[in-house]
Design a protein around this motif. Structure first.
Motif, short mmCIF file in Angstrom:
data_model
loop_
_atom_site.label_atom_id
_atom_site.label_comp_id
_atom_site.label_asym_id
_atom_site.label_seq_id
_atom_site.Cartn_x
_atom_site.Cartn_y
_atom_site.Cartn_z
N TRP A 46 6.05 -6.77 -0.63
CA TRP A 46 6.20 -5.58 0.20
C TRP A 46 6.19 -4.30 -0.61
CZ3 TRP A 46 5.08 -4.75 4.95
CH2 TRP A 46 5.12 -5.80 5.86
N ALA A 50 3.47 -1.90 0.98
CA ALA A 50 3.87 -0.62 1.54
C ALA A 50 2.93 0.49 1.09
CB ALA A 50 5.31 -0.29 1.13
N ILE A 51 2.56 0.46 -0.19
CA ILE A 51 1.65 1.48 -0.71
C ILE A 51 0.26 1.29 -0.14
CG2 ILE A 51 0.61 2.41 -2.81
CD1 ILE A 51 3.14 1.68 -4.30
N ILE A 53 -0.60 -0.07 2.77
CA ILE A 53 -0.58 0.37 4.17
C ILE A 53 -0.62 1.89 4.26
CG2 ILE A 53 0.83 0.46 6.26
CD1 ILE A 53 1.86 -2.37 5.47
N ALA A 54 0.17 2.54 3.40
CA ALA A 54 0.21 4.00 3.39
C ALA A 54 -1.14 4.58 3.03
CB ALA A 54 1.28 4.49 2.41
N PHE A 99 10.65 1.70 1.66
CA PHE A 99 10.27 2.91 2.39
C PHE A 99 9.90 4.04 1.43
CE2 PHE A 99 11.34 6.97 4.47
CZ PHE A 99 10.48 6.89 5.56
N ARG A 101 8.51 3.69 -1.42
CA ARG A 101 7.16 3.40 -1.92
C ARG A 101 6.11 3.74 -0.86
NH1 ARG A 101 7.62 3.34 -7.06
NH2 ARG A 101 6.04 1.77 -7.52
N LEU A 102 6.48 3.55 0.42
CA LEU A 102 5.58 3.91 1.51
C LEU A 102 5.30 5.41 1.49
CD1 LEU A 102 4.18 2.81 4.18
CD2 LEU A 102 6.22 3.64 5.36
N GLY A 105 3.13 6.26 -1.33
CA GLY A 105 1.77 5.81 -1.04
C GLY A 105 1.01 6.81 -0.20
#
Length: 400
Positions: A46, A50-51, A53-54, A99, A101-102, A105
């Motif tokens: 994850w 996360a990155i 997906i971002a 979050f 990292r999101l 990203g």
């Protein structure tokens, strides 16, 4: 130093430090998982997911922020999101860390899209191959920084949290420099003969343009193969040399390939032949790298695969900038789609590789699949437009 050169240094280093934070975080996975008392490979993924997906979402909405905020504030906002990755050092639980990292990203996704309107605005067509080549190597540079420095930074700073904070502090300094030296500029094209501004290029226009689908297709296979070297190859014990060594060789070769790619793009006027034959060579040497039983051949093949992976990148990024009627607004849409679609395809290919490995019980098939997919660059050159133009040599008139 000319202001545009300082601007190029800032945008290059901003993305390189984003990449460094991303890769360094992956390298410190065991420490981070231990700190939060989280177990399992799925949970660990994850941090990278996360990155990813971002980046997929962020690439698409980057153009909207650019139009609403203007280039100066949009890039500053992107940089601020990269700096906000520092929040991960203070996260009290693992979901909050993910979050952070999101958020980081999203910053990286915005920055890489904003490369192109900034380059188109500040640099002449003759200068762009050099700048494009440098920017194409920004992630690789950050990757190299992480591989070389993460271990010593952990030792000197004492913890993974301080490493993340340290990288973010340097990113914040770059943000301050950007704010004081940058300026807003016009995103629309030049005025036409009657003094009217050209019609804005929208996402609807971008979706209808075939080149905007061909470009990410061309890159997606290379991206999948490159990421597989770090994500899939470590799980495969049958290579002639360790996957970590192969990855390091490819990164080093990529830096050499970037320099050669800049020189070639400057001296050779056409784009597609460079992309075509370098793409074919990359796939061939990558295949040899994973199939040979000779450590010497595997090492040489890894170097050549990494070299030919990065030589055509300058041409690939420069090609859309040379399309007729190009302006900062249109190039933003093109690269918003380019990066988002590339990562969507890469994510799907990575999942497919995992499914193939699970169903066959042979993890090596995932590596074979990754190498085969790298042929997308070679295939795409038969459908992309050629934007380079051969230089015409004047002929002296015959004497009477």
């Amino acid at each position: 130093m000319i202001r545009k050169h300082v601007i190029e240094f800032v945008i290059f280093m901003t993305y390189a430090l984003f990449a460094m934070s991303w890769v360094a975080g992956n390298m410190m996975t065991k420490d981070i998982m231990s700190f939060y008392q989280v177990e399992g490979v799925a949970a660990a993924t994850w941090m990278t997911n996360a990155i990813t997906i971002a980046k997929i979402i962020g690439n698409l909405i980057a153009a909207w922020f650019l139009v609403k905020l203007g280039p100066k504030k949009a890039f500053a906002f992107a940089s601020l999101l990269v700096v906000a990755g520092a929040a991960g050092a203070f996260a009290s639980n693992y979901p909050l860390y993910v979050f952070s990292r999101l958020v980081m990203g999203f910053g990286g996704a915005f920055v890489i899209v904003y490369f192109n309107p900034i380059v188109v605005n500040y640099f002449t067509p003759e200068e762009r191959p050099i700048v494009n080549g440098l920017n194409a190597a920004a992630f690789n540079a950050g990757n190299l920084f992480a591989l070389l420095l993460t271990g010593s930074l952990v030792s000197q700073l004492g913890s993974w949290q301080n490493v993340i904070l340290g990288i973010s502090v340097v990113s914040f300094v770059l943000l301050v420099i950007w704010w004081f030296i940058s300026e807003d500029f016009e995103l629309s094209g030049p005025k036409n003969a009657v003094g009217e501004v050209e019609k804005a290029y929208t996402f609807k226009d971008g979706v209808k343009d075939p080149v905007n689908w061909l470009l990410p297709f061309a890159y997606s296979g290379l991206l999948f193969c490159y990421i597989s070297v770090f994500a899939l190859f470590p799980m495969i014990p049958t290579f002639a040399v360790s996957s970590q060594y192969l990855a390091s060789i490819m990164i080093g070769a990529g830096m050499v390939g970037t320099v050669v790619g800049i020189v070639v793009a400057k001296r050779y006027p056409l784009r597609l032949p460079i992309m075509r034959w370098c793409g074919l060579a990359m796939t061939g040497f990558a295949a040899l790298m994973i199939t040979t039983s000779s450590p010497m051949v595997a090492t040489a093949s890894a170097f050549l695969a990494g070299f030919f992976l990065f030589v055509p990148m300058t041409c690939l990024v420069t090609l859309p900038q040379e399309l007729p009627g190009m302006n900062p607004g249109r190039i933003t849409i093109i690269f918003a789609m380019f990066w988002s679609i590339s990562y969507i395809i890469e994510t799907a290919l990575m999942y497919a590789a995992g499914v193939m490995a699970d169903q066959t019980g042979n993890i090596s098939i995932a590596a074979t699949f990754a190498v085969a997919c790298s042929a997308t660059l070679f295939i795409s050159t038969f459908f992309l437009p050629e934007t380079g133009k051969k230089k015409l040599h004047s002929v002296a008139p015959a004497k009477a």
